[in-house]
Design a protein around this motif. Structure first.
Motif, PDB file in Angstrom:
ATOM      1  N   ILE A  10     -85.219   5.066  26.033  1.00 39.61           N
ATOM      2  CA  ILE A  10     -85.376   4.896  24.557  1.00 39.61           C
ATOM      3  C   ILE A  10     -84.405   5.223  23.404  1.00 39.61           C
ATOM      4  N   ASP A  20     -87.916   1.364  22.867  1.00 47.11           N
ATOM      5  CA  ASP A  20     -88.782   1.453  24.119  1.00 47.11           C
ATOM      6  C   ASP A  20     -87.783   0.163  25.278  1.00 47.11           C
ATOM      7  N   VAL A  32     -93.629   8.869  21.671  1.00 45.72           N
ATOM      8  CA  VAL A  32     -92.860   9.913  22.287  1.00 45.72           C
ATOM      9  C   VAL A  32     -94.002  11.511  22.715  1.00 45.72           C
ATOM     10  N   VAL A  44     -83.635   9.710  25.566  1.00 44.82           N
ATOM     11  CA  VAL A  44     -83.273   9.209  24.499  1.00 44.82           C
ATOM     12  C   VAL A  44     -81.533   8.975  23.671  1.00 44.82           C
TER      13      VAL A  44
END
Length: 171
Positions: A10, A20, A32, A44
């Motif tokens: 992400i 995403d 998330v 992330v």
């Protein structure tokens, strides 16, 4: 997209939006959270620098949950956690909390496995009977954990005193 065991990437953009890459779409923090709840592995990353931002996003989810009306942590617990940052015991506290949470998850998982064949009514009766026992068992576990932590702290203090005594020549 099927979960093939790959870590989902992400990207976080400067405008605070999350993208995403597996689904080629923007997602919300709530989505998330759904990935976390589904045990979907993800990371992330800052879209520009590639820096890993996973921890900050997870902390943001915790903050949202805590502010959402049913907090898990009291102010006293949060203040105590803050006080451990920069403290000599900081590393031990993180490990201690992690192991206790893992133990709790294992107990919960075993209980869920044992109750698979119970009807909702039977499960409800079982939980009513087990609640005092579970509370007692968890209380005993936490008391033992506390005692072991205190013993470890005492041993570390003695070792530190011995080590410092060796450096200074005092015993």
């Amino acid at each position: 997209m099927p979960d093939d065991g790959q870590v989902r990437v992400i990207k976080k953009y400067p405008n605070r939006r999350l993208y995403d890459t597996a689904h080629s779409s923007y997602i919300t923090l709530a989505q998330v959270r759904e990935l976390v709840m589904a045990h979907t592995p993800f990371v992330v990353r800052d879209a520009k620098t590639g820096e890993d931002l996973t921890r900050s996003i997870l902390l943001q989810i915790i903050l949202d949950e805590e502010a959402g009306g049913a907090p898990m942590f009291t102010e006293a617990v949060l203040a105590s956690m803050i006080r451990f940052y920069g403290h000599a015991m900081q590393g031990f506290m993180g490990t201690y909390l992690e192991k206790n949470i893992q133990t709790f998850i294992e107990i919960q998982s075993r209980l869920a496995d044992q109750s698979k064949n119970l009807t909702p009514e039977t499960w409800s009766q079982f939980m009513r009977m087990q609640s005092p026992m579970m509370q007692g068992m968890m209380g005993n576990y936490l008391e033992q954990s506390k005692n072991m932590f205190l013993q470890m702290q005492e041993q570390m203090t003695k070792q530190a005193e011995q080590m410092l005594g060796a450096f200074t020549g005092k015993r």
